[in-house]
Motif scaffolding. Sequence first.
Motif, mmCIF file in Angstrom:
data_model
loop_
_atom_site.group_PDB
_atom_site.id
_atom_site.type_symbol
_atom_site.label_atom_id
_atom_site.label_comp_id
_atom_site.label_asym_id
_atom_site.label_seq_id
_atom_site.Cartn_x
_atom_site.Cartn_y
_atom_site.Cartn_z
ATOM 1 N N LEU A 175 -0.540 32.204 -10.299
ATOM 2 C CA LEU A 175 -1.613 32.978 -9.678
ATOM 3 C C LEU A 175 -1.976 32.291 -8.374
ATOM 4 O O LEU A 175 -2.378 31.123 -8.377
ATOM 5 N N ALA A 176 -1.819 33.002 -7.260
ATOM 6 C CA ALA A 176 -2.066 32.415 -5.948
ATOM 7 C C ALA A 176 -2.819 33.405 -5.069
ATOM 8 O O ALA A 176 -2.627 34.623 -5.180
ATOM 9 N N ASP A 177 -3.681 32.881 -4.200
ATOM 10 C CA ASP A 177 -4.404 33.788 -3.315
ATOM 11 C C ASP A 177 -3.485 34.302 -2.208
ATOM 12 O O ASP A 177 -2.351 33.835 -2.038
ATOM 13 N N SER A 178 -3.979 35.272 -1.464
ATOM 14 C CA SER A 178 -3.143 35.987 -0.495
ATOM 15 C C SER A 178 -3.094 35.316 0.874
ATOM 16 O O SER A 178 -2.455 35.834 1.795
ATOM 17 N N THR A 179 -3.750 34.168 1.027
ATOM 18 C CA THR A 179 -3.740 33.463 2.308
ATOM 19 C C THR A 179 -2.393 32.777 2.535
ATOM 20 O O THR A 179 -1.556 32.690 1.631
ATOM 21 N N ASN A 180 -2.212 32.238 3.749
ATOM 22 C CA ASN A 180 -1.022 31.437 4.024
ATOM 23 C C ASN A 180 -0.914 30.282 3.036
ATOM 24 O O ASN A 180 0.170 29.963 2.554
ATOM 25 N N TYR A 181 -2.046 29.653 2.762
ATOM 26 C CA TYR A 181 -2.062 28.533 1.826
ATOM 27 C C TYR A 181 -1.534 28.958 0.461
ATOM 28 O O TYR A 181 -0.629 28.324 -0.106
ATOM 29 N N GLY A 182 -2.091 30.034 -0.064
ATOM 30 C CA GLY A 182 -1.697 30.482 -1.390
ATOM 31 C C GLY A 182 -0.254 30.937 -1.470
ATOM 32 O O GLY A 182 0.476 30.588 -2.406
ATOM 33 N N GLN A 183 0.188 31.694 -0.480
ATOM 34 C CA GLN A 183 1.527 32.265 -0.560
ATOM 35 C C GLN A 183 2.623 31.250 -0.224
ATOM 36 O O GLN A 183 3.708 31.280 -0.817
ATOM 37 N N LEU A 184 2.356 30.351 0.697
ATOM 38 C CA LEU A 184 3.331 29.278 0.938
ATOM 39 C C LEU A 184 3.408 28.346 -0.256
ATOM 40 O O LEU A 184 4.487 27.872 -0.637
ATOM 41 N N GLY A 185 2.253 28.090 -0.887
ATOM 42 C CA GLY A 185 2.253 27.272 -2.092
ATOM 43 C C GLY A 185 2.998 27.941 -3.234
ATOM 44 O O GLY A 185 3.725 27.287 -3.992
ATOM 45 N N ARG A 186 2.815 29.257 -3.348
ATOM 46 C CA ARG A 186 3.561 30.006 -4.376
ATOM 47 C C ARG A 186 5.060 29.857 -4.165
ATOM 48 O O ARG A 186 5.817 29.643 -5.129
ATOM 49 N N GLU A 187 5.495 29.979 -2.916
ATOM 50 C CA GLU A 187 6.923 29.823 -2.632
ATOM 51 C C GLU A 187 7.415 28.437 -3.043
ATOM 52 O O GLU A 187 8.499 28.302 -3.617
ATOM 53 N N ASP A 188 6.622 27.421 -2.749
ATOM 54 C CA ASP A 188 7.008 26.059 -3.129
ATOM 55 C C ASP A 188 7.076 25.915 -4.652
ATOM 56 O O ASP A 188 7.973 25.248 -5.187
ATOM 57 N N ILE A 214 13.986 27.669 -14.248
ATOM 58 C CA ILE A 214 12.910 28.429 -14.878
ATOM 59 C C ILE A 214 12.364 29.447 -13.878
ATOM 60 O O ILE A 214 12.122 29.126 -12.711
ATOM 61 N N LYS A 215 12.171 30.656 -14.362
ATOM 62 C CA LYS A 215 11.571 31.711 -13.553
ATOM 63 C C LYS A 215 10.207 32.033 -14.147
ATOM 64 O O LYS A 215 10.066 32.184 -15.362
ATOM 65 N N PRO A 216 9.159 32.111 -13.319
ATOM 66 C CA PRO A 216 7.832 32.414 -13.868
ATOM 67 C C PRO A 216 7.815 33.783 -14.548
ATOM 68 O O PRO A 216 8.471 34.720 -14.081
ATOM 69 N N VAL A 217 7.073 33.872 -15.635
ATOM 70 C CA VAL A 217 7.015 35.145 -16.365
ATOM 71 C C VAL A 217 6.127 36.162 -15.656
ATOM 72 O O VAL A 217 6.209 37.365 -15.933
ATOM 73 N N ALA A 218 5.272 35.689 -14.765
ATOM 74 C CA ALA A 218 4.430 36.580 -13.965
ATOM 75 C C ALA A 218 4.067 35.855 -12.676
ATOM 76 O O ALA A 218 3.828 34.644 -12.696
ATOM 77 N N VAL A 219 4.041 36.589 -11.576
ATOM 78 C CA VAL A 219 3.605 36.053 -10.275
ATOM 79 C C VAL A 219 2.587 37.038 -9.717
ATOM 80 O O VAL A 219 2.927 38.170 -9.369
ATOM 81 N N THR A 223 -1.599 27.414 -10.343
ATOM 82 C CA THR A 223 -2.468 28.026 -9.342
ATOM 83 C C THR A 223 -2.293 27.441 -7.947
ATOM 84 O O THR A 223 -1.984 26.258 -7.779
ATOM 85 N N TYR A 224 -2.522 28.310 -6.959
ATOM 86 C CA TYR A 224 -2.648 27.908 -5.552
ATOM 87 C C TYR A 224 -3.748 28.764 -4.937
ATOM 88 O O TYR A 224 -3.533 29.926 -4.602
ATOM 89 N N ALA A 225 -4.940 28.190 -4.815
ATOM 90 C CA ALA A 225 -6.105 28.906 -4.293
ATOM 91 C C ALA A 225 -7.181 27.858 -4.041
ATOM 92 O O ALA A 225 -6.920 26.659 -4.127
ATOM 93 N N ASP A 274 -12.850 39.462 -9.869
ATOM 94 C CA ASP A 274 -12.322 39.951 -11.139
ATOM 95 C C ASP A 274 -10.814 39.733 -11.175
ATOM 96 O O ASP A 274 -10.061 40.385 -10.454
ATOM 97 N N MET A 275 -10.383 38.796 -11.998
ATOM 98 C CA MET A 275 -8.959 38.480 -12.123
ATOM 99 C C MET A 275 -8.358 39.073 -13.389
ATOM 100 O O MET A 275 -7.280 38.669 -13.828
ATOM 101 N N THR A 276 -9.041 40.036 -13.999
ATOM 102 C CA THR A 276 -8.603 40.570 -15.288
ATOM 103 C C THR A 276 -7.183 41.127 -15.232
ATOM 104 O O THR A 276 -6.352 40.842 -16.100
ATOM 105 N N ALA A 277 -6.883 41.923 -14.213
ATOM 106 C CA ALA A 277 -5.561 42.558 -14.141
ATOM 107 C C ALA A 277 -4.458 41.510 -14.051
ATOM 108 O O ALA A 277 -3.437 41.598 -14.758
ATOM 109 N N GLN A 278 -4.658 40.503 -13.212
ATOM 110 C CA GLN A 278 -3.635 39.464 -13.056
ATOM 111 C C GLN A 278 -3.478 38.645 -14.338
ATOM 112 O O GLN A 278 -2.352 38.323 -14.760
ATOM 113 N N LEU A 279 -4.599 38.325 -14.960
ATOM 114 C CA LEU A 279 -4.549 37.512 -16.181
ATOM 115 C C LEU A 279 -3.932 38.281 -17.349
ATOM 116 O O LEU A 279 -3.210 37.707 -18.166
ATOM 117 N N LEU A 280 -4.205 39.571 -17.414
ATOM 118 C CA LEU A 280 -3.619 40.373 -18.490
ATOM 119 C C LEU A 280 -2.095 40.410 -18.381
ATOM 120 O O LEU A 280 -1.384 40.331 -19.393
#
Length: 405
Positions: free
Chosen positions: A174-187, A197-202, A229-231, A211-217
Amino acid sequence: MNIRTMPVVAVLAFAASCSAFAADSIKIGVSGPYTGGSSPMGASMRDGVRLAAAEINAKGGILGRKIELVERDDQAQNDRGVQVAQELINKEHVVATVGYINTGVSLASQRFYEEARIPVINNVSTGSLVTKQFLPPEFPDNYIFRNAANDTIQSAMIVREAIDVNKYTKVAILADSTNYGQLGREDLEKALAAKNIKPVAVEKFNVKDVDMTAQLLKAKEAGAQAILTYAIGPELAQIANGMEKLGWKVPMIGSWTLSMANFIDNAGKNGEGARMPQTFIQEPNTPKRKAFIAAYQQAYNPPNGRIPSPVSAAQGYDSMYILAAAIKQAGDTDGVKIRQALENLQEKVDGVVTTYDHPYTHDDHEAITMNMVVMGQVKDGHVVYANAADKANAVREKASGKAKK
């Protein structure tokens, strides 16, 4: 006067009088977010820089001249960061700048320093690209330095904690949509791929989402055993609190920002056990750290004695001393000479994070290596060492070909 005895009035008087210094003061920019969700990091960094500058000035300054800090709130906004950079360079005529908290602000702003040949020491921003924007052959010399653990280091440590230490086989990101979050997600994805290993959800979310319900579900339904996390603090707290609402609890393992006060306080009991890489944990386990913590508490009186972002404060403090050593060695405030001194620093700098011994070279502008970073854990509203052995071996010098790992 030293850090053990410097009264609070020295720091406050220093901050109040910066604009009153004579024309022969040495102007150093301090750029960071002092308002908004990133402010625990920005204010802590700024306050660490102030402590160091006040100490240096109390001892006569640099080259017989006082340091004048020119502080600007970039509000964690890229366009504001660009405006601040241009103002500091063209109007204030700073000889160098320390700061940058947010990766996006750093990447958008530091090109003006590169063009002006004025050094920047990123003391919090961790995006892996930060020190790699201006490399040869297009740019013979790079004016961008860092004394923070970059995201290549952090992502590898996060994945190691999840996969190697805890033996999880299903993780979600789970990462935020900023440069920080998305570059961290890539890393993170690269570090996971290295272990097949491939993450089961990104999943991603925006800053200020509540509200993070949709992402957490999606992560829950995919069978995630941990959330990587990256946020930053407020949204990280929404993840922890969202799991509580769903009646689903798995460990959170993420970047260093899980140590922010506005994650710990807003998540409360739901943040307990969260783990993250740290260059500094607020423990007085060395004389230097004990003195620094005491000086910070005396100067700023943080609630419950807890620095809002200990990592930011310590790295801010250290960045000022590294820069001061370079200016002293250069014997000048010319940007080219300061850069050259940083790349071949002769004097060891006794910092809070570590003792910096030749922290940079012409081709390596990263002062922090993986061996210097430890895992922290949230416990009872504070960040503590996740591993007792790390507390006993708290200060480690930069790794090199022959350095201990």
